[in-house]
Design an enzyme around this catalytic site. Structure first.
Site, PDB file in Angstrom:
ATOM      1  N   HIS A   7       0.821  -1.210   0.000  1.00 28.13           N
ATOM      2  CA  HIS A   7       0.000   0.000   0.000  1.00 28.13           C
ATOM      3  C   HIS A   7       0.854   1.259   0.000  1.00 28.13           C
ATOM      4  O   HIS A   7       2.037   1.214   0.321  1.00 28.13           O
ATOM      5  CB  HIS A   7      -0.985   0.043   1.186  1.00 28.13           C
ATOM      6  CG  HIS A   7      -0.357   0.011   2.541  1.00 28.13           C
ATOM      7  ND1 HIS A   7      -0.116  -1.145   3.240  1.00 28.13           N
ATOM      8  CD2 HIS A   7       0.083   1.019   3.345  1.00 28.13           C
ATOM      9  CE1 HIS A   7       0.431  -0.859   4.406  1.00 28.13           C
ATOM     10  NE2 HIS A   7       0.572   0.454   4.496  1.00 28.13           N
ATOM     11  N   HIS A  79       3.960   7.050   3.792  1.00 29.19           N
ATOM     12  CA  HIS A  79       4.898   5.935   3.629  1.00 29.19           C
ATOM     13  C   HIS A  79       4.461   4.990   2.514  1.00 29.19           C
ATOM     14  O   HIS A  79       3.332   5.037   2.047  1.00 29.19           O
ATOM     15  CB  HIS A  79       5.103   5.157   4.945  1.00 29.19           C
ATOM     16  CG  HIS A  79       3.890   4.435   5.470  1.00 29.19           C
ATOM     17  ND1 HIS A  79       3.020   4.993   6.384  1.00 29.19           N
ATOM     18  CD2 HIS A  79       3.398   3.189   5.223  1.00 29.19           C
ATOM     19  CE1 HIS A  79       2.062   4.123   6.672  1.00 29.19           C
ATOM     20  NE2 HIS A  79       2.255   3.020   5.976  1.00 29.19           N
ATOM     21  N   GLU A 130       7.625   0.972   5.118  1.00 29.31           N
ATOM     22  CA  GLU A 130       7.084  -0.083   5.981  1.00 29.31           C
ATOM     23  C   GLU A 130       7.326  -1.409   5.267  1.00 29.31           C
ATOM     24  O   GLU A 130       7.121  -1.507   4.057  1.00 29.31           O
ATOM     25  CB  GLU A 130       5.574   0.153   6.167  1.00 29.31           C
ATOM     26  CG  GLU A 130       4.883  -0.905   7.020  1.00 29.31           C
ATOM     27  CD  GLU A 130       3.369  -0.617   7.191  1.00 29.31           C
ATOM     28  OE1 GLU A 130       2.782   0.160   6.418  1.00 29.31           O
ATOM     29  OE2 GLU A 130       2.789  -1.208   8.127  1.00 29.31           O
TER      30      GLU A 130
HETATM   31 CO    CO Z   1       1.049   1.276   6.344  1.00 25.05          CO
END
Ligand code: CO
Length: 134
Positions: A7, A79, A130
């Site tokens: 994502h 992020h 991440e």
């Molecule tokens: Co995230």
């Protein structure tokens, strides 16, 4: 080592308004908001054919995205999340190469119920990364 883009996360001040923008104006499928007090955020996920968009709204006084929204009052990209097959092996390889893992260095359970780690943006072209166990 890194796999799929899981994502892209966008920090927002008003998750209801941002959800409506994606649902209404952009015609996307948007989840219901979920409060994650242990991460200091409320999240929704927008499912696209090839990845997801995560909208993040601050939750609580010491939310990790409060500072980001001070600097970016209109919201902004927060992020990127890449999938890895083995998060501990990935962590060990990154630490060995000098990258900084945020927090304790141990994976935490993220928004999808899977272990995640965050990498220092200064080590990755100014982008917070991440990693999520695939
Ligand atoms: Co995230």
């Amino acid at each position: 080592m890194i796999g799929r883009l899981n994502h892209v996360a966008i920090a927002v001040r008003d998750i209801a308004a941002a959800s409506q923008l994606y649902r209404g104006t952009l015609g996307a499928t948007v989840s219901d908001p979920e409060a994650l007090p242990e991460h200091g955020v409320t999240v929704v996920f927008i499912t696209l054919p090839n990845t997801k968009i995560e909208l993040l709204e601050p939750l609580g006084a010491d939310s990790p995205i409060a500072k980001f929204l001070e600097k970016n009052p209109d919201g902004g990209m927060h992020h990127l999340c890449y999938e890895v097959d083995d998060i501990h092996a990935a962590r060990d390889r990154l630490v060995k190469s000098g990258a900084r893992v945020l927090g304790s260095g141990e994976p935490k359970i993220g928004a999808h119920g899977k272990p995640v780690l965050f990498l220092h943006p200064k080590d990755f072209n100014g982008t917070l990364i991440e990693l999520e166990q695939a």
